[in-house]
Design an enzyme around this catalytic site. Structure first.
Site, PDB file in Angstrom:
ATOM      1  N   ILE A  96       0.887  -1.167   0.000  1.00 54.26           N
ATOM      2  CA  ILE A  96       0.000   0.000   0.000  1.00 54.26           C
ATOM      3  C   ILE A  96       0.922   1.214   0.000  1.00 54.26           C
ATOM      4  O   ILE A  96       1.662   1.446   0.955  1.00 54.26           O
ATOM      5  CB  ILE A  96      -1.008  -0.055   1.181  1.00 54.26           C
ATOM      6  N   TYR A  97       0.929   1.898  -1.101  1.00 52.76           N
ATOM      7  CA  TYR A  97       1.885   2.994  -1.285  1.00 52.76           C
ATOM      8  C   TYR A  97       1.198   4.211  -1.897  1.00 52.76           C
ATOM      9  O   TYR A  97       0.536   4.100  -2.938  1.00 52.76           O
ATOM     10  CB  TYR A  97       3.025   2.566  -2.229  1.00 52.76           C
ATOM     11  N   ILE A  98       1.385   5.356  -1.247  1.00 60.00           N
ATOM     12  CA  ILE A  98       0.924   6.636  -1.785  1.00 60.00           C
ATOM     13  C   ILE A  98       2.173   7.446  -2.128  1.00 60.00           C
ATOM     14  O   ILE A  98       3.098   7.531  -1.312  1.00 60.00           O
ATOM     15  CB  ILE A  98       0.069   7.400  -0.731  1.00 60.00           C
ATOM     16  N   LEU A 107      -5.790   9.263   1.240  1.00 56.03           N
ATOM     17  CA  LEU A 107      -5.771   8.254   0.164  1.00 56.03           C
ATOM     18  C   LEU A 107      -5.338   6.878   0.678  1.00 56.03           C
ATOM     19  O   LEU A 107      -5.844   5.848   0.217  1.00 56.03           O
ATOM     20  CB  LEU A 107      -4.862   8.702  -0.980  1.00 56.03           C
ATOM     21  N   GLY A 108      -4.406   6.860   1.641  1.00 56.36           N
ATOM     22  CA  GLY A 108      -3.992   5.588   2.227  1.00 56.36           C
ATOM     23  C   GLY A 108      -5.189   4.923   2.910  1.00 56.36           C
ATOM     24  O   GLY A 108      -5.431   3.720   2.758  1.00 56.36           O
ATOM     25  N   ASN A 135       9.702   1.267   9.950  1.00 52.69           N
ATOM     26  CA  ASN A 135       8.796   2.143   9.189  1.00 52.69           C
ATOM     27  C   ASN A 135       7.747   2.724  10.147  1.00 52.69           C
ATOM     28  O   ASN A 135       6.577   2.320  10.162  1.00 52.69           O
ATOM     29  CB  ASN A 135       8.154   1.358   8.046  1.00 52.69           C
ATOM     30  N   TYR A 142      -1.178   2.269  10.464  1.00 53.62           N
ATOM     31  CA  TYR A 142      -1.928   1.017  10.642  1.00 53.62           C
ATOM     32  C   TYR A 142      -2.595   0.958  12.021  1.00 53.62           C
ATOM     33  O   TYR A 142      -3.735   0.489  12.147  1.00 53.62           O
ATOM     34  CB  TYR A 142      -1.000  -0.203  10.461  1.00 53.62           C
TER      35      TYR A 142
HETATM   36  C1  LIG Z   1       1.463   4.911   5.120  1.00 51.27           C
HETATM   37  C2  LIG Z   1       0.622   5.541   4.002  1.00 51.27           C
HETATM   38  C3  LIG Z   1       0.029   4.425   3.117  1.00 51.27           C
HETATM   39  C4  LIG Z   1      -0.531   6.327   4.647  1.00 51.27           C
HETATM   40  O1  LIG Z   1      -1.285   6.940   3.607  1.00 51.27           O
HETATM   41  P1  LIG Z   1      -1.651   8.499   3.668  1.00 51.27           P
HETATM   42  O2  LIG Z   1      -2.484   8.794   2.474  1.00 51.27           O
HETATM   43  O3  LIG Z   1      -0.409   9.285   3.866  1.00 51.27           O
HETATM   44  O4  LIG Z   1      -2.514   8.555   5.023  1.00 51.27           O
HETATM   45  P2  LIG Z   1      -3.999   9.146   5.193  1.00 51.27           P
HETATM   46  O5  LIG Z   1      -3.983  10.580   4.802  1.00 51.27           O
HETATM   47  O6  LIG Z   1      -4.964   8.257   4.489  1.00 51.27           O
HETATM   48  O7  LIG Z   1      -4.183   9.015   6.765  1.00 51.27           O
HETATM   49  C5  LIG Z   1      -5.248   8.259   7.343  1.00 51.27           C
HETATM   50  C6  LIG Z   1      -5.220   8.466   8.836  1.00 51.27           C
HETATM   51  O8  LIG Z   1      -3.994   7.958   9.365  1.00 51.27           O
HETATM   52  C7  LIG Z   1      -3.316   8.983  10.071  1.00 51.27           C
HETATM   53  N1  LIG Z   1      -1.884   8.877   9.801  1.00 51.27           N
HETATM   54  C8  LIG Z   1      -1.277   8.793   8.594  1.00 51.27           C
HETATM   55  N2  LIG Z   1       0.065   8.759   8.744  1.00 51.27           N
HETATM   56  C9  LIG Z   1       0.273   8.848  10.086  1.00 51.27           C
HETATM   57  C10 LIG Z   1       1.437   8.890  10.891  1.00 51.27           C
HETATM   58  N3  LIG Z   1       2.662   8.830  10.351  1.00 51.27           N
HETATM   59  N4  LIG Z   1       1.302   8.986  12.240  1.00 51.27           N
HETATM   60  C11 LIG Z   1       0.076   9.043  12.804  1.00 51.27           C
HETATM   61  N5  LIG Z   1      -1.079   9.021  12.086  1.00 51.27           N
HETATM   62  C12 LIG Z   1      -0.973   8.920  10.757  1.00 51.27           C
HETATM   63  C13 LIG Z   1      -3.847  10.284   9.512  1.00 51.27           C
HETATM   64  O9  LIG Z   1      -3.732  11.330  10.439  1.00 51.27           O
HETATM   65  C14 LIG Z   1      -5.281   9.937   9.220  1.00 51.27           C
HETATM   66  O10 LIG Z   1      -6.056  10.033  10.404  1.00 51.27           O
HETATM   67  P3  LIG Z   1      -7.606  10.509  10.372  1.00 51.27           P
HETATM   68  O11 LIG Z   1      -8.352   9.399   9.674  1.00 51.27           O
HETATM   69  O12 LIG Z   1      -7.971  10.662  11.804  1.00 51.27           O
HETATM   70  O13 LIG Z   1      -7.643  11.779   9.592  1.00 51.27           O
HETATM   71  C15 LIG Z   1       1.452   6.530   3.145  1.00 51.27           C
HETATM   72  O14 LIG Z   1       1.944   7.562   3.951  1.00 51.27           O
HETATM   73  C16 LIG Z   1       2.589   5.878   2.373  1.00 51.27           C
HETATM   74  O15 LIG Z   1       2.386   5.417   1.250  1.00 51.27           O
HETATM   75  N6  LIG Z   1       3.804   5.882   2.962  1.00 51.27           N
HETATM   76  C17 LIG Z   1       5.005   5.398   2.278  1.00 51.27           C
HETATM   77  C18 LIG Z   1       4.896   3.947   1.859  1.00 51.27           C
HETATM   78  C19 LIG Z   1       4.729   2.995   3.010  1.00 51.27           C
HETATM   79  O16 LIG Z   1       5.396   3.084   4.044  1.00 51.27           O
HETATM   80  N7  LIG Z   1       3.808   2.033   2.794  1.00 51.27           N
HETATM   81  C20 LIG Z   1       3.565   0.985   3.740  1.00 51.27           C
HETATM   82  C21 LIG Z   1       4.552  -0.117   3.542  1.00 51.27           C
HETATM   83  S1  LIG Z   1       4.237  -1.430   4.700  1.00 51.27           S
END
Ligand SMILES: CC(C)(COP(=O)(O)OP(=O)(O)OC[C@H]1O[C@@H](n2cnc3c(N)ncnc32)[C@H](O)[C@@H]1OP(=O)(O)O)[C@@H](O)C(=O)NCCC(=O)NCCS
Length: 172
Positions: A96-98, A107-108, A135, A142
């Site tokens: 799952i990657y944004i 979007l995540g 990570n 999660y």
């Molecule tokens: C991890 C990832 C998928 C999250 O997606 P995102 O689009 O950035 O996160 P969202 O905007 O959908 O956040 C959803 C919720 O999680 C929370 N959240 C996201 N990142 C967070 C963090 N680092 N710490 C705490 N909360 C977090 C947000 O505040 C949000 O909360 P809400 O629903 O109360 O508003 C994205 O940052 C990503 O692709 N990261 C790099 C790749 C990666 O590490 N993938 C996973 C590999 S296992």
């Protein structure tokens, strides 16, 4: 917000390769050696490998577009496509990657909810995933989404053994 999901087909192979490499590299480049990164990218994201995964009936890939631009992707596995023997009542989120410039827009969460919908639609009991212990951002995401740590397994980044936490959400 304008968000669209599209399930990938073999016609999306090259775009899938590009976004897979870009997002993996951006996420992990600062914490890994260039040699290990290169070895991993070649092994995991070569066209033959990705084509096999796209054709596997037990795996699905989705692109997520934000305002018509490709912003990220999701890969889920069931049955034998899962990277650990978790049984037929589980669904794995393998990737799952944004893209970095689209993170923090919900979007995540949207992709994760798509995985939950697929799992519920197939009467799965739980969703699980492996996430690198270093990570911290993904682990916090999660946790926020209701996953808890239930185990750990090894993951090879090039020749370096790394520990992935296994995190799980129970659905039923
Ligand atoms: C991890 C990832 C998928 C999250 O997606 P995102 O689009 O950035 O996160 P969202 O905007 O959908 O956040 C959803 C919720 O999680 C929370 N959240 C996201 N990142 C967070 C963090 N680092 N710490 C705490 N909360 C977090 C947000 O505040 C949000 O909360 P809400 O629903 O109360 O508003 C994205 O940052 C990503 O692709 N990261 C790099 C790749 C990666 O590490 N993938 C996973 C590999 S296992």
């Amino acid at each position: 917000m304008t968000v669209k999901l599209k399930q990938c087909t073999s016609e999306d192979l090259k775009i899938l390769q590009n976004i897979s490499i870009e997002t993996f590299y951006d996420t992990f480049k600062d914490q890994n050696s260039p040699e290990n990164m290169e070895a991993y990218l070649k092994r995991a994201f070569n066209l033959n490998q990705l084509e096999k995964e796209l054709c596997n009936v037990s795996s699905e890939f989705y692109f997520i577009c934000f305002h018509e631009e490709l912003a990220g992707y999701l890969k889920v596995n069931i049955n034998d496509a899962q990277t650990e023997k978790m049984g037929n009542e589980s669904l794995e989120i393998e990737r799952i990657y944004i893209k970095s410039n689209f993170q923090g827009n919900g979007l995540g969460k949207y992709l994760l909810n798509q995985a939950v919908d697929i799992a519920i639609g197939q009467n799965k009991r739980k969703i699980w995933l492996g996430v690198w212990e270093k990570n911290e951002n993904a682990i916090a995401f999660y946790r926020k989404m209701g996953f808890v740590q239930t185990g750990a397994h090894s993951f090879y980044m090039g020749d370096e053994e790394q520990i992935d936490f296994i995190m799980t959400q129970t659905l039923i």
